[in-house]
Design a protein around this motif. Structure first.
Motif, mmCIF file in Angstrom:
data_model
loop_
_atom_site.group_PDB
_atom_site.id
_atom_site.type_symbol
_atom_site.label_atom_id
_atom_site.label_comp_id
_atom_site.label_asym_id
_atom_site.label_seq_id
_atom_site.Cartn_x
_atom_site.Cartn_y
_atom_site.Cartn_z
ATOM 1 N N THR A 373 0.823 -1.208 0.000
ATOM 2 C CA THR A 373 0.000 0.000 0.000
ATOM 3 C C THR A 373 0.855 1.256 0.000
ATOM 4 O O THR A 373 0.400 2.325 -0.393
ATOM 5 N N LEU A 374 2.075 1.152 0.451
ATOM 6 C CA LEU A 374 2.963 2.313 0.541
ATOM 7 C C LEU A 374 3.893 2.430 -0.663
ATOM 8 O O LEU A 374 4.740 3.320 -0.707
ATOM 9 N N ASP A 375 3.766 1.510 -1.619
ATOM 10 C CA ASP A 375 4.615 1.499 -2.810
ATOM 11 C C ASP A 375 3.952 2.345 -3.909
ATOM 12 O O ASP A 375 2.948 1.945 -4.501
ATOM 13 N N LEU A 376 4.507 3.521 -4.182
ATOM 14 C CA LEU A 376 3.883 4.445 -5.144
ATOM 15 C C LEU A 376 3.775 3.850 -6.540
ATOM 16 O O LEU A 376 2.783 4.072 -7.240
ATOM 17 N N ASP A 377 4.784 3.090 -6.946
ATOM 18 C CA ASP A 377 4.753 2.491 -8.285
ATOM 19 C C ASP A 377 3.604 1.485 -8.384
ATOM 20 O O ASP A 377 2.861 1.453 -9.356
ATOM 21 N N TYR A 378 3.437 0.689 -7.331
ATOM 22 C CA TYR A 378 2.350 -0.293 -7.286
ATOM 23 C C TYR A 378 0.999 0.427 -7.233
ATOM 24 O O TYR A 378 0.051 0.062 -7.949
ATOM 25 N N ASP A 395 -12.483 6.609 -2.841
ATOM 26 C CA ASP A 395 -13.134 5.463 -3.496
ATOM 27 C C ASP A 395 -12.129 4.378 -3.870
ATOM 28 O O ASP A 395 -12.502 3.210 -4.026
ATOM 29 N N PHE A 396 -10.864 4.760 -4.037
ATOM 30 C CA PHE A 396 -9.860 3.788 -4.475
ATOM 31 C C PHE A 396 -9.742 2.626 -3.486
ATOM 32 O O PHE A 396 -9.519 1.492 -3.893
ATOM 33 N N TRP A 397 -9.883 2.914 -2.192
ATOM 34 C CA TRP A 397 -9.787 1.831 -1.212
ATOM 35 C C TRP A 397 -10.993 0.907 -1.324
ATOM 36 O O TRP A 397 -10.841 -0.319 -1.318
ATOM 37 N N GLU A 398 -12.168 1.481 -1.441
ATOM 38 C CA GLU A 398 -13.381 0.659 -1.547
ATOM 39 C C GLU A 398 -13.355 -0.165 -2.832
ATOM 40 O O GLU A 398 -13.787 -1.317 -2.846
ATOM 41 N N LEU A 399 -12.861 0.440 -3.901
ATOM 42 C CA LEU A 399 -12.837 -0.244 -5.192
ATOM 43 C C LEU A 399 -11.722 -1.276 -5.294
ATOM 44 O O LEU A 399 -11.836 -2.242 -6.056
ATOM 45 N N GLY A 400 -10.639 -1.073 -4.560
ATOM 46 C CA GLY A 400 -9.470 -1.925 -4.786
ATOM 47 C C GLY A 400 -8.720 -2.370 -3.553
ATOM 48 O O GLY A 400 -7.519 -2.651 -3.636
ATOM 49 N N SER A 401 -9.392 -2.480 -2.413
ATOM 50 C CA SER A 401 -8.686 -2.911 -1.188
ATOM 51 C C SER A 401 -8.071 -4.292 -1.351
ATOM 52 O O SER A 401 -7.055 -4.614 -0.720
ATOM 53 N N TYR A 402 -8.663 -5.131 -2.215
ATOM 54 C CA TYR A 402 -8.152 -6.488 -2.422
ATOM 55 C C TYR A 402 -6.783 -6.498 -3.091
ATOM 56 O O TYR A 402 -6.088 -7.518 -3.093
ATOM 57 N N PHE A 403 -6.370 -5.383 -3.665
ATOM 58 C CA PHE A 403 -5.017 -5.301 -4.227
ATOM 59 C C PHE A 403 -3.962 -5.254 -3.121
ATOM 60 O O PHE A 403 -2.784 -5.465 -3.372
ATOM 61 N N PHE A 404 -4.403 -4.940 -1.917
ATOM 62 C CA PHE A 404 -3.465 -4.744 -0.811
ATOM 63 C C PHE A 404 -3.642 -5.768 0.315
ATOM 64 O O PHE A 404 -2.703 -6.036 1.052
ATOM 65 N N LEU A 405 -4.829 -6.319 0.447
ATOM 66 C CA LEU A 405 -5.117 -7.261 1.530
ATOM 67 C C LEU A 405 -5.721 -8.536 0.962
ATOM 68 O O LEU A 405 -6.670 -8.492 0.173
#
Length: 505
Positions: A373-378, A395-405
């Motif tokens: 989540t702290l990787d700007l490139d990612y 909205d980015f967290w709601e739309l894409g939290s699965y990219f991080f967890l």
């Protein structure tokens, strides 16, 4: 337009700046810049009883955040300063006395109690009390008192106000740049107080004197000031000054269309009515709106460009704006349209810029997040996949939290629909298939998985929905193979194995 265009936004520091005030400031700014003129901020703080600490700085911060800064004002002094009326009060007394000396205004010694008596007496008789030509000689003022009585009262230091002597039996013809010709019968006007007993001017006197001394060419303000237009024109005439041109903007109406938009409407409807947060009221900035989106939205509340164009940069608004395309009728406030504008402007932002904003949001608002989540490139790559559905950075967290967890739970409806008796076995076969892929890229993964599905004579419905479910935890998200590429082989395989362990066989 031969004369130098100078306009002013003149709020009172009595609290936060309402969104209607922002629009008034914006229209003044656009008009000034369209004609290469000056936009001035003047703080009208003559009513010290209503002064609120911090309100002036709030107004300045709000204008700066919106990207419509003033050319002259507090902190940007010029030849016409100071720009706070409380610092100019000696000026107003001189001008009030000048009108008294010329017989155009007068001292009035009526006590509040006496005036209240007259009001109630009139009400009892079904009339309205108006202090003007028809009764001023019956009241306690320098028109009804003898010179000796007047002198005695002034020498004794009795409290007085200075009232304007409104004319009798005249027809006043006024012109408004938005509303056209306005006719006023002066017999209905009252003798407004110009100077108060506390040594401060009223809005009317200070407004006229300041507009004259600051060289204001156009007064663009809300329609709630229309009833004051006659008095203001009469004051210009009384001083022998050329009046500026007036334009009274339509009200911003409630979302339902009836009544002026208020703070309560925002609280009830769940949308901001202030540009920045104030006490417990969240502002547009803090709610995640982009300033350019808010400005674009407000510009088209009561103004029509005459084309189908809806998206305007500030420079485009400056070039397109004209007062003759401002509507007379009120403009209905549409919170959903404000969101639409924010969505449009969010899409225009670059992915790296949005990634930085999202990183700040995560650090400020979340307590649980992965190293990724702290990787700007990612983050930049993730945003590239989910951006088109977002209206706010949050909205980015709601739309894409699965990219991080890694999903710890799965949508129940999706499980009931996609997870069948044979699904675990199919997912177990997908694991070695993915592990053998060297170039773990979206198009390559897609080709290999779809070829395997065909070779196994399976239907896509038996493989693709459950595969999305185990990777995302739900049936949402962008192209599945783009998600797999971004997560990487190790994480993708881990999620499949985790789901097989957690979901029923």
């Amino acid at each position: 337009m031969n004369e130098k265009v100078r306009v002013r936004f003149a709020p009172s520091p009595t609290g936060p700046l309402h969104i209607g005030g922002v629009r008034t400031a914006l229209f003044n700014y656009l008009f000034a810049k369209r004609h290469k003129g000056d936009f001035i901020l003047r703080i009208e703080d003559t009513d010290q009883s209503r002064y609120v600490e911090g309100a002036e700085q709030y107004i300045i911060n709000a204008l700066n955040w919106c990207g419509i800064p003033f050319d002259e004002g507090p902190g940007k002094e010029s030849n016409c300063g100071p720009y706070r009326q409380s610092e100019r009060k000696e000026l107003y007394h001189q001008y009030a006395l000048r009108l008294v000396e010329e017989g155009k205004a007068y001292y009035a010694f009526d006590t509040p109690e006496r005036l209240d008596f007259h009001r109630k007496d009139h009400e009892a008789k079904g009339k309205t009390f108006i202090y003007n030509w028809h009764n001023r000689l019956k009241l306690s003022n320098s028109l009804s008192l003898s010179p000796l009585e007047l002198k005695a009262k002034l020498n004794a230091g009795e409290d007085y106000v200075i009232r304007f002597k409104s004319p009798q039996d005249e027809q006043l013809v006024l012109h408004d740049l938005i509303r056209g010709r306005i006719n006023i019968d002066t017999n209905i006007l009252d003798d407004k107080v110009l100077f108060k007993s506390d040594g401060m001017p009223t809005y009317h006197l200070a407004n006229i004197v300041d507009d004259h001394l600051m060289g204001i060419s156009h007064v663009i303000r809300g329609e709630e000031w229309l009833p004051s237009l006659a008095l203001h024109q009469l004051l210009y005439d009384a001083f022998g000054w050329k009046a500026p041109q007036f334009a009274h903007l339509p009200l911003i109406m409630k979302p339902v269309g009836k009544g002026k938009l208020s703070k309560r409407d925002g609280e009830k409807g769940g949308f901001p009515v202030f540009p920045l947060s104030w006490n417990d009221s969240i502002g547009y900035k803090e709610a995640g709106y982009l300033p350019e989106a808010l400005v674009n939205f407000l510009a088209l509340l009561g103004w029509n460009p005459g084309t189908e164009q809806e998206l305007f940069s500030l420079d485009e608004l400056v070039q397109a704006f004209s007062l003759d395309r401002v509507n007379k009728s009120g403009a209905r406030f549409d919170p959903e349209k404000a969101k639409w504008y924010n969505h449009q402007y969010l899409q225009k932002k670059s992915n790296p810029e949005l990634a930085e904003w999202f990183l700040s949001y995560v650090q400020e608002n979340l307590t649980s997040f992965s190293v990724r989540t702290l990787d700007l490139d990612y983050l930049t790559k993730v945003i590239g996949l989910i951006k088109e559905r977002a209206t706010f950075v949050s909205d980015f967290w709601e739309l894409g939290s699965y990219f991080f967890l890694t999903p710890s739970s799965y949508n129940e409806k999706a499980v009931n629909k996609a997870w069948k008796a044979e699904t675990s076995e199919i997912m177990e076969q997908i694991v070695p298939l993915l592990e053998k892929i060297d170039a773990f890229e979206s198009s390559n993964i897609e080709t290999i998985v779809k070829t395997w599905i065909a070779d196994q004579e399976l239907s896509f419905g038996k493989v693709m929905p459950p595969l999305r479910l185990v990777i995302v935890g739900d049936m949402k998200g962008p192209h599945l193979f783009d998600i797999l590429e971004l997560l990487g082989k190790e994480e993708s395989v881990h999620r499949i194995k985790t789901a097989i362990s957690n979901l029923p066989n």
